[in-house]
Write an enzyme that holds these catalytic residues in place. Structure first.
Site, PDB file in Angstrom:
ATOM      1  N   HIS A 187       0.902  -1.389  -0.014  1.00  0.00           N
ATOM      2  CA  HIS A 187       0.028   0.449   0.099  1.00  0.00           C
ATOM      3  C   HIS A 187       0.951   1.362  -0.164  1.00  0.00           C
ATOM      4  O   HIS A 187       0.037   2.455  -1.338  1.00  0.00           O
ATOM      5  CB  HIS A 187      -0.375  -0.079   1.581  1.00  0.00           C
ATOM      6  N   HIS A 200       1.055   5.113  -2.068  1.00  0.00           N
ATOM      7  CA  HIS A 200       1.346   6.821  -1.790  1.00  0.00           C
ATOM      8  C   HIS A 200       2.528   7.166  -2.468  1.00  0.00           C
ATOM      9  O   HIS A 200       2.680   8.106  -3.116  1.00  0.00           O
ATOM     10  CB  HIS A 200       1.726   6.645  -0.340  1.00  0.00           C
ATOM     11  N   GLU A 213      -6.123   8.978   0.141  1.00  0.00           N
ATOM     12  CA  GLU A 213      -6.317   7.618  -0.288  1.00  0.00           C
ATOM     13  C   GLU A 213      -7.587   6.732  -1.482  1.00  0.00           C
ATOM     14  O   GLU A 213      -6.921   6.062  -2.043  1.00  0.00           O
ATOM     15  CB  GLU A 213      -7.459   6.977   0.934  1.00  0.00           C
ATOM     16  N   SER A 268      -3.720   0.944  -4.888  1.00  0.00           N
ATOM     17  CA  SER A 268      -3.011  -0.240  -4.251  1.00  0.00           C
ATOM     18  C   SER A 268      -4.556  -1.403  -3.972  1.00  0.00           C
ATOM     19  O   SER A 268      -4.077  -2.436  -3.609  1.00  0.00           O
ATOM     20  CB  SER A 268      -2.021   0.070  -2.952  1.00  0.00           C
TER      21      SER A 268
END
Ligand code: HBI
Ligand code: FE
Length: 371
Positions: free
Chosen positions: A222, A227, A267, A286
């Site tokens: 993730h 990110h 997010e 992700s």
């Protein structure tokens, strides 16, 4: 949440939550993980795996020992861990090509060249951090696990992203990872059993879908696939810092609003590019199933299509969200630049008895009183 060491700042006779004033103080903040970063819940897929638990404990210890201006320790990932990474990489690669925003794809190409991104090897946080520092003056620092919203967002004020170093348990990845034929059949039987149980006992609404690659906790798949590439973009980096600065010493209520904004952008944010909805949020970038659900024209994976609202922090700040299912609502920005401008305007409207400015030369926060 208790302010660190019970200290509060008193400004103009108003109590203000303690907040870090220099980047070195993030070492204290990083050690306030909500679950010590090591206590896996009994329903965690790695709970009964002693080797995995030892690995997690070791990485948590590394993160806790880390000092902000020292190199980030390199992790020797095992073949098993690399296999998990490759499995997630394979699932994501084609979808990202289709649905990730162009800033992500451009950064990803650079990161393959300059910081060891590849299918077969896990890139190191130290190399990523050095790359981001050059691109956008953003950096990574290890953390053992989840932080409170306040602590986590405070880091962003310094252009620091708290980043885990462990990888999800291999049982999360499915198919290609299963070691034996027998085990495969046990899983098939288990799946049939759980589907049956689900049908019998659960109210299956439109958002309740099986998500084999979903993890409730952050891990390197993730952080590094979702990110990290986005932080190489200046507008996105500024956007993130904007939320961070607004969170310093903010009221609990405002921190919650900022955390909602973070969720619906960093997010799960979408932006418009070439007439299509592209993902810039790491939760999408992700997540194999949800990226398609959010971006593809036919929204596969659930009965109901999601609601897509224009990016407006005022609305996002109050938009509730689920954490274990696909999002029913996504926010669509015109561009990352526009997303940043709107976030800045929103933050300027939040009430605080001071202004917080970041001094990039000495990594500290400068406080000004309103006039
Ligand atoms: N803590 N370590 C860590 N990583 C995150 O991504 C994270 C967090 N705490 C809170 C959080 N994310 C967000 O969901 C918001 O509450 C800010
Ligand atoms: Fe995240």
């Amino acid at each position: 949440l208790k302010p660190l060491a019970n200290k509060v700042l008193i400004l103009d006779s108003k109590d203000v939550y303690w907040f870090p004033r220099h980047i070195s103080e993030l070492d204290l903040v990083a050690n306030r993980t909500l679950d010590a970063g090591v206590d896996l819940e009994s329903d965690h897929p790695g709970f009964h795996d002693t080797e995995y638990r030892a690995r997690r404990a070791q990485m948590a210890e590394n993160a806790q020992k880390h000092i902000w201006n020292k190199p980030i320790p390199r992790v020797q990932y095992t073949q098993n861990e690399k296999d998990v990474w490759s499995a997630v990489w394979d699932k994501m690669e084609g979808l990202l090509e289709q649905h990730a925003c162009k800033e992500y794809l451009e950064s990803m190409e650079l990161m393959k060249k300059h910081c060891g991104y590849s299918r077969n090897d896990i890139p190191q946080q130290e190399d990523i951090s050095a790359f981001l520092m050059e691109q956008s003056n953003f950096r990574m620092r290890p953390v053992a696990g989840l932080l409170s919203s306040r602590d986590f967002l405070n880091g962003l004020a310094f252009r620091v992203f708290f980043c885990t170093q462990y990888i999800r348990h291999h049982s999360k990845v499915g198919g290609s990872m299963l070691p034996t034929f027998l085990f495969k059949w046990m899983v098939v039987l288990y799946l049939l059993y759980s589907i049956l149980i689900t049908i019998i006992f659960c109210r299956v609404d439109s958002c309740t879908v099986l998500q084999p690659l979903y993890t409730p906790e952050p891990d390197i798949c993730h952080e590094l696939l979702g990110h990290a590439p986005m932080f190489a973009d200046r507008d996105f980096a500024d956007f993130s810092q904007e939320i961070g600065l607004a969170s310093l010493g903010a009221s609990d209520d405002d921190v919650q609003k900022l955390a909602h904004c973070y969720w619906h952008s960093v997010e799960f944010g979408l932006c418009q590019q070439d007439g299509k909805n592209k993902a810039y949020g790491a939760g999408l970038l992700s997540s194999y199933g949800e990226l398609e659900y959010a971006c593809a024209d036919d929204h596969p994976g659930a009965d109901e299509p999601p609601t897509i609202k224009p990016w407006d922090p005022e609305v996002a700040a109050h938009q509730a969200f689920p954490i274990t299912t696909y999002q029913p609502v996504y926010f669509l920005a015109e561009s990352l630049h526009d997303a940043k401008q709107r976030m800045r305007t929103y933050c300027e409207g939040l009430q605080r008895p001071f202004f917080a400015l970041h001094n990039a030369q000495n990594d500290s926060i400068h406080i000004d009183r309103p006039v």
